[in-house]
Write an enzyme that holds these catalytic residues in place. Structure first.
Site, PDB file in Angstrom:
ATOM      1  N   GLN A  72     -10.053   1.485   1.868  1.00  0.00           N
ATOM      2  CA  GLN A  72      -9.163   2.287   2.714  1.00  0.00           C
ATOM      3  C   GLN A  72      -9.972   3.131   3.695  1.00  0.00           C
ATOM      4  O   GLN A  72      -9.579   3.319   4.851  1.00  0.00           O
ATOM      5  CB  GLN A  72      -8.290   3.216   1.851  1.00  0.00           C
ATOM      6  CG  GLN A  72      -7.420   2.516   0.808  1.00  0.00           C
ATOM      7  CD  GLN A  72      -6.450   1.526   1.405  1.00  0.00           C
ATOM      8  OE1 GLN A  72      -5.961   1.712   2.521  1.00  0.00           O
ATOM      9  NE2 GLN A  72      -6.184   0.455   0.684  1.00  0.00           N
ATOM     10  N   ARG A  77       0.822  -1.214   0.000  1.00  0.00           N
ATOM     11  CA  ARG A  77       0.000   0.000   0.000  1.00  0.00           C
ATOM     12  C   ARG A  77       0.854   1.261   0.000  1.00  0.00           C
ATOM     13  O   ARG A  77       0.553   2.230  -0.687  1.00  0.00           O
ATOM     14  CB  ARG A  77      -0.976  -0.024   1.183  1.00  0.00           C
ATOM     15  CG  ARG A  77      -2.096  -0.998   0.911  1.00  0.00           C
ATOM     16  CD  ARG A  77      -3.070  -1.201   2.050  1.00  0.00           C
ATOM     17  NE  ARG A  77      -4.128  -2.111   1.566  1.00  0.00           N
ATOM     18  CZ  ARG A  77      -5.142  -2.530   2.293  1.00  0.00           C
ATOM     19  NH1 ARG A  77      -5.281  -2.153   3.545  1.00  0.00           N
ATOM     20  NH2 ARG A  77      -6.036  -3.351   1.766  1.00  0.00           N
ATOM     21  N   HIS A  84      -6.209  -0.797  -7.049  1.00  0.00           N
ATOM     22  CA  HIS A  84      -5.505  -2.007  -6.567  1.00  0.00           C
ATOM     23  C   HIS A  84      -4.954  -1.841  -5.150  1.00  0.00           C
ATOM     24  O   HIS A  84      -4.834  -0.739  -4.658  1.00  0.00           O
ATOM     25  CB  HIS A  84      -4.422  -2.469  -7.558  1.00  0.00           C
ATOM     26  CG  HIS A  84      -3.291  -1.528  -7.806  1.00  0.00           C
ATOM     27  ND1 HIS A  84      -2.185  -1.906  -8.542  1.00  0.00           N
ATOM     28  CD2 HIS A  84      -3.081  -0.238  -7.456  1.00  0.00           C
ATOM     29  CE1 HIS A  84      -1.361  -0.881  -8.609  1.00  0.00           C
ATOM     30  NE2 HIS A  84      -1.863   0.135  -7.973  1.00  0.00           N
ATOM     31  N   GLU A  85      -4.704  -2.957  -4.518  1.00  0.00           N
ATOM     32  CA  GLU A  85      -4.259  -2.995  -3.115  1.00  0.00           C
ATOM     33  C   GLU A  85      -5.271  -2.344  -2.173  1.00  0.00           C
ATOM     34  O   GLU A  85      -4.901  -1.700  -1.207  1.00  0.00           O
ATOM     35  CB  GLU A  85      -2.885  -2.313  -2.946  1.00  0.00           C
ATOM     36  CG  GLU A  85      -1.786  -2.780  -3.855  1.00  0.00           C
ATOM     37  CD  GLU A  85      -1.552  -4.286  -3.797  1.00  0.00           C
ATOM     38  OE1 GLU A  85      -1.966  -4.917  -2.807  1.00  0.00           O
ATOM     39  OE2 GLU A  85      -0.959  -4.831  -4.736  1.00  0.00           O
ATOM     40  N   GLY A  86      -6.537  -2.536  -2.476  1.00  0.00           N
ATOM     41  CA  GLY A  86      -7.587  -1.981  -1.616  1.00  0.00           C
ATOM     42  C   GLY A  86      -8.093  -0.668  -2.168  1.00  0.00           C
ATOM     43  O   GLY A  86      -7.362   0.309  -2.187  1.00  0.00           O
TER      44      GLY A  86
END
Lengths: 616, 616
Positions: free
Chosen positions: B473, B322, B466-468
Site C-alpha cells: 500500500q 481493499r 491480505h489484499e496488499g
C-alpha cells in the site's frame, strides 16, 4: 543465527561483568565459569525447550478432575532446568548455590525465555524462595526456600482476587489464628485462610512434589473486620501439601483447591489458575490434633514477617518479577526477530525498485533485499537488542545493590526504583510491536500456525498486563518514582545519561545522537515539572502512560548510545556495523516520537480525564 | 450500546446521503428505505452473526476427506444474509437488485463485520460478480454473476500462488486453449488451467451449490513460454462444478481440488485454502465430448475480457476488496471499543487518585472513572469512528464516481485512487491498536477466551497482510498514487482538506485544529517533494511505510475535523460531546505523531535500506 554473540558483547564488552570477580562474593568466578553457565543454559534451552514451544501451545493444560495434566515435554524441560542448578545459581555456596552474579543469571535465563517462555523456567519459584530468604525465619528458609532452590518444590505468588486485580487494597482473603497456641508452630505463626485467588500462574500441576503458595491475606481485627487498604495485608506460606519441620510431606493435603484453569490467548504452556483457599474441599485437622475444627475451617498458612507488612515483603518479589516480565517480553521480541530474519534471508519474492523500474524477467530477490523488510528487521533489532541491554543493565544494578560499596549500592537501589517501571513496560510494548513486524515480514505465512511468529505475538500480549499493567507502571513512575527522595532517583539517572552524552559528544559520528539525547532529557525533565506544576495528582497523572512511553524511549536512546560507544570501540565487523545501525535507527526513527507523547503531559491535557461517561 | 446512532449521524448529518435520491438511479429511495435496509441488517447481524462469533473461532473448518465442514451457524448466517437481498443490493432493479447507493450498502454491511467478521457476509462473492458485470460477456453475467447475486453460488478471487504472493508477476498457473474450437464455447473462450493457488478465502465449502473461482493465469506463447511480468496475465472463470448455459449443474466436477486448509491465528470462521487446479484429481472430459483428453488435462476455465488484460480486470475487484478490508478492520476496532466500554462501565476496581491521596475505605469505583481507562476508550473511539467515517467517505466517492456529473465523477475516481491505500491500511494498523487497548482495559480477563476482545485482536491482525500488505500500500501511495496524472490526485485531496480548514477556521473552538491540519498538509506536501527530489525510487521509497502512516494520520485528522464540524452544527447531546472530544483527542494525541514519521522520509534516510545483510 545465535543469541550468544549479542549476550557476550553486552556482558563483556559493554558491562564488563568480569570485573565483578574482584568482589569477594564472586572471587571464584571468571569469564570461563560464566561462559560455562551460558553454554549449559544455551544447550538445555536448545534441546529441551525450543523444540516443544509449539506443542505446549496446542496441548493446553487440562484438569482431569483430580490432576492438572501437562505435556511430558514440560516435565522434561523443567527437570533439566532444575538439574542445571539454575534455581539456586545466585545463592550462597553453603546452601548449594553458585554465588553467580545476578547479571549472569539473568543472561543465562534469557536463553530459556527465547526458546519457550511458555514452558517457563524458574522465575516464580526463585522469586518466592528469595523472598523467604529475605523475610522468613530460619526454619521457613530451610523447609520451604531450600526445597524450592533444589527444584523439589515450586512456588507461586497469590496476590490477585477476582474482585481485586490491580487494586490489592481490596484483598478479601481472611486469615484467622489457628487455635490459642497458633504462635507456637515451629513453621511460623499458624493461621487458617479462606478466600479466592485469581491469575495464579503454576498454581496447580504435577511438575513438582509440592507447591509453596505465598498468599496475601488480611487478619481480621477484634470485631472480625478487615482493615481497609494495603496496611491490613499480611503474607502467608500456604503449601499445597502439608509438611513437617524436616520438609517431609505429612501425607495430608492442605485445603487449596483448583477452582478453574484460565484459557488464555497465549502463554499456554503455563497453567494459570483460580484457587480456592479453605473452601472445605480438603479439610485439614485442627492444629492440636483433636479432630476437625469443622469442614471449611480454612487452609493452613504460616505467617511470614510481621502482620500488616505483607505487601512490603511481596514487593521484594514483585520487583524481581517485573524485571523478569521485561526479560520475557524482550526474548519473545528477540525470537521473532531471529525467525523473521531467517525467513527474510530465504524467501524469494519480488524485485527491487530501481531507477529503471522493475525487470520482470529478472529472477526474484530474497525479501531481505527490499528496503521495507530491512526497516522492519532493523526496528525489531533496535527494540529487542535495546531491551536486552536495558534488562542486563538493571540486572547489573541488582548486583551493585547487593555487593557494591555503600554509596554505589544505594545509588543502584534508587536507579533500580526509577528504571523498574521501564524495564517492565518498555519491552512489553515494543517487543510486542517487534512480534507484529515479524508476522508482517512472513506475510500470510506469518498469520498461520505453521510458523512460530504468531505464537510469539500472542504470548507477548500478556506482558503489558501481568505484574502491574502499563497504567500501574505509569502511575508508579510519574506518581512515585520520579518524586521519591526529592527527585534523587531522577537526578541520578540524568547524571548517568549525561555521562554517556559527554563521552559520545567527543565521537563525531555520535555528536548528533548525543545532542538529541540531551534535548530529550531536558524535555523529560521539564515535562516532569510541568506535569506537577499545579501539584494536583488528577492533572499530573492524567497522561501518565504517554509519559511512561516518552520516558522509556529516552532511556532506550541512552542505552543504545552507550551500547554504540562500546561497539564503536570494538574491531570492525558485521555485528559492529549492525549495532551502530540499530542505534542510528533508534535515534532517527524512534526518539523523535517522544514529542507527541510529552506534549499532552506538559499541557496537562484533560481531554480524556474530563470526558463524561455518557459521551463515550 | 448500539452502532446505529454513529452510522445514522455519519450517513445523514455528515454525508447527507439522502441527497443522492435526487439522482435518477436512486430516485425511488428515501431516508425510510435506507433505514429499512439498516434495520434489517442490524437485526440479522444481531440474531444470526454475533451470537456465533466465538463458536466459529473454536470450531475451525476441517476437511473430512471429501467435504469441508463448517458449523451450522455459518450456514444459517450466510443463508439469512443472502435472503436479505444484500448480495445484489447495488444492482439494477431489472436483475433483482435494489439500486441502493454503495454508501448505504457499505454502512449496512458494517453491522455484519462488527458482529462476526469471521463468519463473513458477501464481500468476495459480490466483488467477483461485480467484476463479471463490468468485464464479462452477457452470458457470463447471466450464468455466473446473477447466480452469485442470488446467493445460490459464491465467489472467490484466486491471485496468489505459493511462490507468488505480493509479487503477482510471478504467477505460474498456465492456461492453454481447450481444443481447436476453444473459442466457440458460449460461456467464453475455453481453456485448461494447471497450477496452485494459495490463500484462497472461501475456496472450498458446502455453503453454496457451486463456487465461482476467478483465477489469474498465463497463456503460454507459441513456444510454450510464459510472458514475464504482469503483462502476461489473463483472467478466467473456473467453476468448482461445471455448468451449462442455463446455469444448471451438469453433474460433472471441475478439476479444482483442495490441497490444504490454512490454520490461521484468527479469522477462523472463513476457510482459507490452497487449491490445485488441473492436477487430475477430478479429470474433465474433452470439450468435444469425445472422451478424456487424458487425466490432468487441466481445470476448465472461461476467459474473461482480453488475454493479457487479466490484472486490470482483477484490480476492479481488488479496489473494492481493499475498502472492504478497511471496513472489516474498522468494525473489529469498533467491536472492541464497544466491548471494553461496556466492561469499563461495569467493572469496579481501585479508587481515583485525588489531592487527598486514596481513601482505601471508600468503595471501589468503576474503571471508567480512571483517567487512563478513559484515555484508552477515547483512543479507540477516535480510531474506530474515525476509520468508519473514512470508509463511508470512500464509499460515497464510489457513488459519485458512478452517478455524479462527469467532472465530479472523475474527481471522485482520482480521489479514490489516492485514498484507497489509506482506507485499507490505516484501519488495519490503528484499529488493531484499538483492539489491543480493548484487551488492556479488560486486564487479565481480556487475555482469556472468556471475553471477546482477544479474538477481535487476532482476527484483525490479518488486515495488514491480505489484499496488499502495508508495504505494498505504501509503495502504491508514494510510488504511484501521489504522482499519477501529474499529482492531480494529491492536489484534489489537498483542495478538499483546505475546504474543511476554511470552514473550521471560522469556528473559534476549531481554529487550533484547523491550523494544525494546515501545517500537517504542508508538511506532507513538502515531504512528498523531498522524497522525490533526487528522482531516485530507491531513495524516495526507502521509507514508504512511515510516509503512509503520516499521510494516513493527516487524512484522519481531516476526516475528524470535518466530522466535528457536522457535530458542532448539531444539537447539544452526549454524543455530540463525545464526537468533539474524539476529534480533539485526535488532534492533541495523534496528529503530532506525524513529525517523527515524515522526518525520515524528508531526509531520505537510508539507515535501513543501506544496511548490509550480514549486519543484521
Amino acid at each position: 543465527m545465535s543469541l550468544r554473540p549479542t549476550i557476550d558483547f553486552l556482558l563483556n564488552d559493554w558491562l564488563s561483568v568480569e570485573r565483578l570477580n574482584q568482589r569477594e562474593r564472586f572471587a571464584d568466578h571468571s569469564r570461563e565459569t560464566f561462559d560455562a553457565v551460558l553454554d549449559t543454559c544455551e544447550r538445555i534451552a536448545r534441546e529441551k525447550y525450543a523444540p516443544f514451544n509449539r506443542l505446549v501451545d496446542t496441548q493446553e493444560p487440562h484438569f482431569d478432575g483430580e490432576k492438572v495434566i501437562l505435556p511430558q515435554a514440560t516435565h522434561d524441560a523443567q527437570k533439566a532446568y532444575a538439574e542445571s542448578g539454575m534455581l539456586s545459581a545466585a545463592q550462597d555456596y553453603d546452601i548449594g548455590g553458585m554465588q553467580l552474579p545476578y547479571t549472569v543469571e539473568a543472561a543465562a535465563n534469557a536463553f530459556f525465555a527465547m526458546a519457550s517462555v511458555s514452558i517457563g523456567s524458574g522465575l516464580l519459584t526463585v522469586g518466592n524462595a528469595n523472598l523467604l530468604m529475605a523475610h522468613g525465619t530460619d526454619l521457613q528458609k530451610r523447609v520451604f526456600a531450600l526445597n524450592e532452590f533444589s527444584g523439589r518444590w515450586s512456588g507461586t505468588m497469590c496476590l490477585s482476587e477476582p474482585q481485586a486485580g490491580s487494586s490489592l487494597s481490596d484483598v478479601a482473603t481472611r486469615a484467622v489464628p489457628d487455635g490459642s497456641d497458633f504462635e507456637s508452630d515451629p513453621l511460623g505463626p499458624r493461621y487458617r485462610l479462606k478466600g479466592n485467588k485469581m491469575w495464579i500462574s503454576a498454581g496447580e500441576h504435577e511438575l513438582t512434589e509440592n507447591i509453596v503458595h505465598l498468599v496475601l491475606a488480611k487478619i481480621p481485627d477484634a470485631e472480625g473486620k478487615l482493615v481497609p487498604g494495603t496496611r491490613g495485608i499480611s503474607l502467608f506460606i500456604v503449601p499445597k501439601k502439608l509438611v513437617d519441620t524436616d520438609g517431609k510431606l505429612t501425607g495430608e493435603r492442605n485445603d487449596v483447591a483448583l477452582a478453574g484453569l484460565n484459557h488464555k490467548c497465549g502463554w499456554r504452556g503455563t497453567t494459570n489458575t483460580l484457587l480456592n483457599f479453605g473452601e472445605g474441599k480438603y479439610p485439614v485437622r485442627g492444629a492440636s490434633g483433636g479432630g476437625l475444627d469443622g469442614a471449611g475451617a480454612g487452609a493452613v498458612g504460616y505467617l511470614v514477617g510481621q502482620p500488616g507488612r505483607g505487601l512490603q515483603c511481596m514487593f521484594h518479589m514483585m520487583n524481581e518479577a517485573r524485571i523478569g516480565v521485561g526479560m520475557a517480553a524482550t526474548m519473545l521480541g528477540m525470537a521473532g526477530y531471529h525467525a523473521s530474519l531467517e525467513y527474510a534471508k530465504n524467501r524469494p519474492q519480488g524485485r527491487p525498485v530501481t531507477s529503471g523500474g522493475k525487470d520482470a524477467a529478472a529472477p526474484q530477490v530474497r525479501i531481505i533485499e527490499h528496503a521495507d523488510v530491512k526497516r522492519m528487521l532493523l526496528a525489531q533489532k533496535s527494540y529487542a537488542e535495546g531491551a536486552l541491554a536495558l534488562e542486563l543493565y538493571c540486572a547489573r544494578l541488582v548486583d551493585e545493590q547487593h555487593t557494591g560499596a555503600p554509596e554505589a549500592a544505594d545509588d543502584a537501589r534508587l536507579l533500580l526504583e526509577v528504571l523498574t517501571p521501564i524495564a517492565k513496560s518498555w519491552p512489553s510494548e515494543w517487543c510486542l510491536e517487534a512480534n507484529s513486524l515479524a508476522i508482517q515480514i512472513h506475510g500470510g505465512y506469518g498469520y498461520t500456525r505453521d510458523f512460530p511468529v504468531e505464537q510469539y505475538w500472542r504470548d507477548n500480549r500478556l506482558n503489558m498486563i501481568h505484574e502491574g499493567t502499563h497504567g500501574i507502571q505509569a502511575m508508579d513512575l510519574l506518581g512515585r518514582k520520579v518524586l521519591m527522595e526529592n527527585g534523587k532517583g531522577l537526578a541520578l539517572l540524568a547524571g548517568r545519561i549525561n555521562d554517556t552524552i559527554q563521552r559520545a559528544i567527543q565521537v563525531p559520528e555520535f555528536a548528533g545522537h548525543a545532542n538529541a539525547l540531551g534535548k530529550a532529557l531536558q524535555d523529560v525533565g521539564a515535562t516532569t515539572k510541568a506535569a506537577w506544576a499545579t501539584a494536583n495528582p488528577t492533572e499530573a497523572l492524567a497522561n501518565a502512560v504517554p509519559y511512561l512511553q516518552a520516558f522509556g524511549h529516552t532511556v532506550l536512546a541512552w542505552v543504545w548510545l552507550d551500547v554504540a560507544l562500546a561497539a564503536h570501540a570494538a574491531q570492525d565487523s558485521p555485528s559492529r556495523t549492525g549495532r551502530l545501525a540499530a542505534a542510528r535507527f533508534f535515534f532517527h526513527y524512534e526518539l523523535p516520537k517522544i514529542g507527541a507523547w510529552l506534549q499532552v503531559v506538559r499541557t496537562r491535557d484533560l481531554t480524556c480525564a474530563d470526558l463524561a461517561e455518557d459521551a463515550f
